[in-house]
Design an enzyme around this catalytic site. Structure first.
Site, PDB file in Angstrom:
ATOM      1  N   ASP A   1       0.820  -1.218   0.000  1.00 37.87           N
ATOM      2  CA  ASP A   1       0.000   0.000   0.000  1.00 37.87           C
ATOM      3  C   ASP A   1       0.854   1.269   0.000  1.00 37.87           C
ATOM      4  OD1 ASP A   1      -2.124  -1.863   0.411  1.00 37.87           O
ATOM      5  OD2 ASP A   1      -1.739  -1.759   2.563  1.00 37.87           O
TER       6      ASP A   1
ATOM      7  N   GLU B   1     -11.599   0.986  -2.286  1.00 36.47           N
ATOM      8  CA  GLU B   1     -10.858   1.294  -1.061  1.00 36.47           C
ATOM      9  C   GLU B   1      -9.626   2.118  -1.412  1.00 36.47           C
ATOM     10  OE1 GLU B   1      -9.716  -2.489   0.534  1.00 36.47           O
ATOM     11  OE2 GLU B   1      -8.823  -3.173  -1.345  1.00 36.47           O
TER      12      GLU B   1
END
Length: 514
Positions: free
Chosen positions: A17, A186
């Site tokens: 991420d 997301e």
């Protein structure tokens, strides 16, 4: 990665991420660290291709009591890194606690202690924006269905300019359920560009998803969307979730991850441009590139986050993380229990780990005092020398490949005081380890350990007790946890009981390409 081109991935290990920011001529990147400590790794580059690890922004996870034991898939999820008002800011979501932030005047700190911006279950992937045009501040976040029962939507807030609190209850600004074919929306990253509010957000899941872009004239919408990066006919599955950055010369680039099983989420660098219709175009017309022209930046020497370690003065390098919060040094000394400090500094070289007493001696996944670093993404050989000093029967130490299944090789002291070379493993569903090979005597209490990690994360274990290398046990295939790639680990432990149980010393840790 030489000459005029670079090859992906630029970070070939589990830097999950990623988010990136430029300050002057320097680029900085952070990534998820989940339940490991220290957390929030900080990487630096001058060319977006070669990166070094310069520190961590989070010394210990908060609340500290929640992370005394391993919580491998919890903790720090999908941080956002920004630079505003001459300070660095990192926001992240803990799915069980809420949205936190830390900030610092310099990338190396000192960083503030974590501040809870918004409490609640399932609040993940926050990203702030300070709008230089209006002076307003905003924050967007996603939702974890496992905690909140909600997913596939993005919520927007007005934020206090000092980043400490939110000024409203929040509004649903993107509902993925209303976009045909979209699911698991997301990881939003929020930007202002060309009069638009932009949200770069992935969807479709980590293994097979895509990168989306959303734009609106007003922060609270309405937003229109487009897929701007997807696998197409390449070998890069699920290319998404990362950050956009612009170089001093005006080039645009996008850093994102690719899910690779036991290797975790490796990081790719994609060229980016703004199309004639003012939408971003990432990669090769929306497909990830494998090799590409380097960014228009001054050439840099080849570099990568450190892996090798000689442990000078008993200290370990920045690449290592514990699987949970370590005990505070000052508190351990005040209690008169220096053996509670897991790694002991000393005048020589070598990592001296205390054989920590534990009731979970047969399951490394439950131990907080395993010192770990990321599994390399290319075929590699991992080596370390080990000496066991612990005199307690059952005291053991070793080198592990750790995931929801694990295997380790090392030394253990028997009930008769002799030391044996042991090799053990546990399947994902097993609660206790078992032998992968028959123990054999290690009369000098010393061994050189080696794990060869081949294609598909298949691991072959060998040892050298002074008479040359010997293979041990069958091939073990490394496995990840749900969100975290497999880890390499060093540990020392002993059965539960009173008093100190000795220590083990590790020296000359090396990772080399096969």
């Amino acid at each position: 990665m030489t000459g005029e081109t670079y090859a992906n991935p630029v970070l070939d290990a589990d830097w999950s991420d990623p988010d990136v920011v430029r300050v002057g001529d320097d680029f900085y990147l952070t990534a998820s660290s989940f339940g490991r400590a220290p957390g929030l790794p900080l990487l630096h580059s001058r060319d977006l291709v070669n990166w070094t690890l310069v520190g961590h922004a989070l010394e210990r996870l908060e609340p500290a009591a929640e992370f005394r034991s391993p919580r491998h898939d919890c903790g720090v999820w999908a941080p956002a890194l920004r630079h505003h008002d001459d300070r660095f800011w990192i926001f992240w979501g803990d799915p069980d606690q809420g949205i936190f932030q830390v900030n610092a005047p310099e990338i190396r700190g000192p960083w503030t202690r974590p501040h809870l911006v918004k409490g609640g279950k399932g609040l993940i992937d926050p990203c702030p924006l300070w709008d230089e045009e209006t002076g307003e501040a905003y924050l967007v976040h996603a939702w974890a269905k496992s905690r909140s029962g909600v997913k596939n939507r993005l919520t927007g807030h007005r934020m206090h300019p000092d980043g400490t609190s939110l000024l409203d209850e929040g509004k649903l600004i993107v509902d993925g359920d209303r976009i045909p074919g979209w699911f698991t929306l997301e990881g939003p990253k929020l930007y202002r560009h060309d009069g638009w509010f932009w949200i770069f957000a992935p969807a479709g899941g980590v293994d097979t998803g895509w990168q989306g872009a959303f734009r609106a004239r007003d922060f609270f919408g309405p937003y229109e969307e487009r897929i701007v990066l997807e696998q197409k006919d390449t070998e890069v599955n699920g290319p998404h979730q990362g950050g956009w950055v612009r170089t001093p010369s005006g080039e645009d680039w996008f850093l994102h991850f690719q899910q690779r099983g036991a290797y975790g989420r490796v990081v790719h660098l994609q060229p980016m441009r703004w199309g004639s219709d003012s939408w971003p175009v990432i990669g090769d017309e929306g497909a990830p590139v494998a090799v590409h022209r380097r960014p228009d930046l001054p050439p840099q020497s080849a570099a990568a986050p450190a892996t090798d370690d000689d442990f000078p003065g008993g200290r370990f390098g920045r690449q290592w993380q514990w699987t949970a919060n370590p005990p505070p040094l000052s508190a351990s000394l005040e209690r008169g229990d220096p053996h509670d400090v897991w790694a002991t500094q000393h005048s020589g070289d070598g990592l001296r780990l205390s054989c920590v007493r534990t009731a979970d001696a047969h399951d490394l996944r439950r131990l907080p005092h395993v010192l770990t670093q990321r599994l390399p993404g290319t075929p590699s050989a991992v080596e370390v020398e080990l000496e066991l000093h612990g005199e307690e029967p059952g005291a053991r130490a070793g080198l592990a490949v750790l995931g929801d299944a694990f295997s380790w090789i090392g030394l253990q002291r028997g009930t008769d005081g002799t030391v044996h070379l042991v090799h053990r493993f546990a399947e994902a569903v097993a609660e206790r380890e078992r032998d992968a090979a028959h123990p054999r005597p290690a009369p000098h209490g010393k061994v050189r350990l080696r794990i060869e990690i081949g294609a598909g994360a298949r691991c072959r274990f060998t040892y050298d007790l002074g008479d040359g290398p010997h293979p041990s046990g069958p091939v073990f295939t490394a496995t990840p946890w749900r969100w975290v790639g497999a880890l390499l680990g060093l540990f020392a432990l002993a059965p539960d009981g009173p008093g100190q149980a000795g220590a083990a010393t590790f020296t000359h840790f090396r990772i080399s390409n096969l």
